[in-house]
Design a protein around this motif. Structure first.
Motif, PDB file in Angstrom:
ATOM      1  N   UNK A  39       1.746   4.986   9.028  1.00  0.00           N
ATOM      2  CA  UNK A  39       1.283   6.149   8.265  1.00  0.00           C
ATOM      3  C   UNK A  39      -0.211   6.104   7.964  1.00  0.00           C
ATOM      4  N   UNK A  40      -0.871   5.006   8.300  1.00  0.00           N
ATOM      5  CA  UNK A  40      -2.307   4.891   8.031  1.00  0.00           C
ATOM      6  C   UNK A  40      -3.153   5.041   9.289  1.00  0.00           C
ATOM      7  N   UNK A  41      -2.536   5.356  10.401  1.00  0.00           N
ATOM      8  CA  UNK A  41      -3.254   5.426  11.671  1.00  0.00           C
ATOM      9  C   UNK A  41      -4.407   6.424  11.636  1.00  0.00           C
ATOM     10  N   UNK A  42      -4.260   7.517  10.896  1.00  0.00           N
ATOM     11  CA  UNK A  42      -5.294   8.552  10.873  1.00  0.00           C
ATOM     12  C   UNK A  42      -6.372   8.297   9.830  1.00  0.00           C
ATOM     13  N   UNK A  43      -6.332   7.124   9.196  1.00  0.00           N
ATOM     14  CA  UNK A  43      -7.294   6.831   8.123  1.00  0.00           C
ATOM     15  C   UNK A  43      -8.156   5.617   8.451  1.00  0.00           C
ATOM     16  N   UNK A  44      -8.318   5.316   9.706  1.00  0.00           N
ATOM     17  CA  UNK A  44      -9.020   4.088  10.083  1.00  0.00           C
ATOM     18  C   UNK A  44     -10.470   4.066   9.615  1.00  0.00           C
ATOM     19  N   UNK A  45     -11.068   5.233   9.380  1.00  0.00           N
ATOM     20  CA  UNK A  45     -12.457   5.268   8.927  1.00  0.00           C
ATOM     21  C   UNK A  45     -12.578   5.379   7.409  1.00  0.00           C
ATOM     22  N   UNK A  46     -11.458   5.462   6.720  1.00  0.00           N
ATOM     23  CA  UNK A  46     -11.484   5.576   5.260  1.00  0.00           C
ATOM     24  C   UNK A  46     -11.871   4.232   4.645  1.00  0.00           C
ATOM     25  N   UNK A  47     -12.543   4.284   3.497  1.00  0.00           N
ATOM     26  CA  UNK A  47     -12.887   3.090   2.745  1.00  0.00           C
ATOM     27  C   UNK A  47     -12.355   3.248   1.323  1.00  0.00           C
ATOM     28  N   UNK A  48     -12.117   2.101   0.664  1.00  0.00           N
ATOM     29  CA  UNK A  48     -11.406   2.115  -0.605  1.00  0.00           C
ATOM     30  C   UNK A  48     -12.160   1.337  -1.683  1.00  0.00           C
ATOM     31  N   UNK A  49     -11.991   1.796  -2.911  1.00  0.00           N
ATOM     32  CA  UNK A  49     -12.547   1.099  -4.074  1.00  0.00           C
ATOM     33  C   UNK A  49     -11.474   0.310  -4.795  1.00  0.00           C
ATOM     34  N   UNK A  50     -10.240   0.811  -4.764  1.00  0.00           N
ATOM     35  CA  UNK A  50      -9.143   0.141  -5.465  1.00  0.00           C
ATOM     36  C   UNK A  50      -7.841   0.463  -4.750  1.00  0.00           C
ATOM     37  N   UNK A  51      -7.017  -0.590  -4.581  1.00  0.00           N
ATOM     38  CA  UNK A  51      -5.722  -0.439  -3.923  1.00  0.00           C
ATOM     39  C   UNK A  51      -4.670  -1.165  -4.749  1.00  0.00           C
ATOM     40  N   UNK A  52      -3.572  -0.488  -5.030  1.00  0.00           N
ATOM     41  CA  UNK A  52      -2.400  -1.122  -5.622  1.00  0.00           C
ATOM     42  C   UNK A  52      -1.439  -1.447  -4.491  1.00  0.00           C
ATOM     43  N   UNK A  53      -1.161  -2.734  -4.318  1.00  0.00           N
ATOM     44  CA  UNK A  53      -0.285  -3.197  -3.237  1.00  0.00           C
ATOM     45  C   UNK A  53       1.002  -3.726  -3.872  1.00  0.00           C
ATOM     46  N   UNK A  54       2.048  -2.917  -3.814  1.00  0.00           N
ATOM     47  CA  UNK A  54       3.312  -3.225  -4.505  1.00  0.00           C
ATOM     48  C   UNK A  54       4.478  -2.980  -3.556  1.00  0.00           C
ATOM     49  N   UNK A  55       4.443  -3.624  -2.399  1.00  0.00           N
ATOM     50  CA  UNK A  55       5.458  -3.406  -1.370  1.00  0.00           C
ATOM     51  C   UNK A  55       6.631  -4.368  -1.472  1.00  0.00           C
ATOM     52  N   UNK A  56       6.527  -5.397  -2.303  1.00  0.00           N
ATOM     53  CA  UNK A  56       7.602  -6.352  -2.603  1.00  0.00           C
ATOM     54  C   UNK A  56       7.894  -7.342  -1.471  1.00  0.00           C
ATOM     55  N   UNK A  57       7.880  -6.895  -0.241  1.00  0.00           N
ATOM     56  CA  UNK A  57       8.358  -7.691   0.879  1.00  0.00           C
ATOM     57  C   UNK A  57       7.206  -8.255   1.707  1.00  0.00           C
ATOM     58  N   UNK A  58       7.539  -9.267   2.506  1.00  0.00           N
ATOM     59  CA  UNK A  58       6.509  -9.964   3.283  1.00  0.00           C
ATOM     60  C   UNK A  58       5.787  -9.047   4.265  1.00  0.00           C
ATOM     61  N   UNK A  59       6.531  -8.376   5.137  1.00  0.00           N
ATOM     62  CA  UNK A  59       5.907  -7.635   6.241  1.00  0.00           C
ATOM     63  C   UNK A  59       4.972  -6.528   5.768  1.00  0.00           C
ATOM     64  N   UNK A  60       5.395  -5.642   4.856  1.00  0.00           N
ATOM     65  CA  UNK A  60       4.459  -4.606   4.415  1.00  0.00           C
ATOM     66  C   UNK A  60       3.310  -5.159   3.585  1.00  0.00           C
ATOM     67  N   UNK A  61       3.537  -6.265   2.872  1.00  0.00           N
ATOM     68  CA  UNK A  61       2.433  -6.876   2.123  1.00  0.00           C
ATOM     69  C   UNK A  61       1.392  -7.429   3.079  1.00  0.00           C
ATOM     70  N   UNK A  62       1.832  -8.131   4.107  1.00  0.00           N
ATOM     71  CA  UNK A  62       0.901  -8.671   5.102  1.00  0.00           C
ATOM     72  C   UNK A  62       0.169  -7.529   5.805  1.00  0.00           C
ATOM     73  N   UNK A  63       0.903  -6.474   6.166  1.00  0.00           N
ATOM     74  CA  UNK A  63       0.269  -5.318   6.816  1.00  0.00           C
ATOM     75  C   UNK A  63      -0.732  -4.660   5.873  1.00  0.00           C
TER      76      UNK A  63
END
Length: 312
Positions: free
Chosen positions: A204-228
């Motif tokens: 779902x992030x393929x179209x945002x490769x040029x986006x930049x971020x100031x703050x991200x909440x990473x709350x995916x719980x599981x290994x694979x989405x957290x690593x991604x």
């Protein structure tokens, strides 16, 4: 004079609240648990024993702190203590859990710093569930784009299969499915600046490769989405930005810690600050380039509070 206390429930929450207790005021006698498999004379650090609830009542501590967050489970434990004749004070950790939000307070402070130093970039959350934290992010950054990444149908089978094969958690396909993109968006204070990214991450992030971020909440719980999430967001985090990572020190979801470990093996140590909330969150900061500060000297000290009102 110190009061004695026993923590009832040797689980994630019980272990997380232990270092929060002020030992100048509390004499911690140990843990009580109904699972005989957990009973020991001492914990690995040799400081606190784990005993049965029956033995805990016989210790006649001043306070019993019931550590399960579930009110139903806490109510059962409370009745068990009363049936065993305990006549001291019974406190519920869930009362404090619902009243004090360490993770939310920490992110508010980080938001103040991001705004003060004019750190550019969008805001994102991976793992939205019902949108409680998304609401806070929208309130803190009303003028920035807020991306919300989630399946909105619970855990994906591809991720839970890996969890089970690696013994990382007991997560099942469809856990946390009681949500929808529509109900979350209806809660957001500034929906006009919110972009729902529904589906499997990182697709779902393929179209945002040029986006930049100031703050991200990473709350995916599981290994694979957290690593991604780390692979995708950290390189796109602007200097001075932050990832707030949920469940980093949570025994229920051990894949989160593994994802961070593996990322650091490949890319070097992260500037990681553990938080003392009950879910074991942490903040990962993106350092500024090493250079002499050009920031102007403030004319006076600035407080986040002005006459009791939070100023962002």
């Amino acid at each position: 004079m110190k009061r004695t206390i026993i923590l009832v429930g040797f689980g994630q929450m019980g272990k997380a609240v232990l270092p929060l207790l002020h030992t100048s005021h509390w004499d911690i006698l140990g843990f009580a648990d109904n699972d005989p498999g957990k009973w020991t004379k001492d914990l690995p650090d040799g400081t606190h024993r784990i005993i049965s609830v029956e033995k805990a009542v016989a210790c006649r501590s001043d306070v019993m702190l019931l550590c399960p967050i579930s009110r139903a489970r806490a109510a059962d434990l409370k009745q068990q203590l009363l049936d065993l004749g305990y006549d001291g004070r019974i406190c519920l950790l869930t009362d404090f859990y619902e009243a004090i939000d360490i993770r939310g307070a920490s992110i508010q402070k980080m938001a103040e710093r991001i705004q003060h130093h004019c750190i550019p970039g969008a805001i994102a959350e991976l793992g939205v569930y019902q949108g409680e934290f998304s609401v806070l992010l929208s309130l803190l950054f009303p003028e920035r784009t807020l991306y919300l990444f989630d399946t909105f149908s619970g855990f994906d089978s591809r991720d839970t299969a890996l969890e089970q094969s690696q013994n990382l958690s007991c997560a099942k396909e469809g856990d946390f499915s009681d949500t929808s993109a529509e109900t979350v968006l209806a809660r957001i204070p500034y929906p006009e600046n919110t972009v729902i990214k529904k589906g499997f991450f990182p697709d779902t992030a393929e179209d945002l490769r040029r986006e930049r971020f100031a703050l991200v909440s990473l709350d995916a719980d599981l290994y694979a989405p957290t690593r991604a999430g780390l692979d995708y967001f950290y390189p796109r985090l602007n200097p001075g930005g932050v990832i707030i990572l949920h469940d980093y020190n949570n025994q229920r979801f051990q894949g989160v810690y593994r994802a961070v470990e593996e990322y650091e093996v490949l890319h070097g140590p992260l500037c990681l600050i553990p938080l003392a909330d009950l879910h074991g969150s942490c903040m990962i900061l993106k350092p500024f380039p090493h250079q002499k500060s050009q920031l102007p000297r403030p004319e006076k000290s600035v407080s986040a509070y002005d006459d009791g009102k939070l100023c962002l």
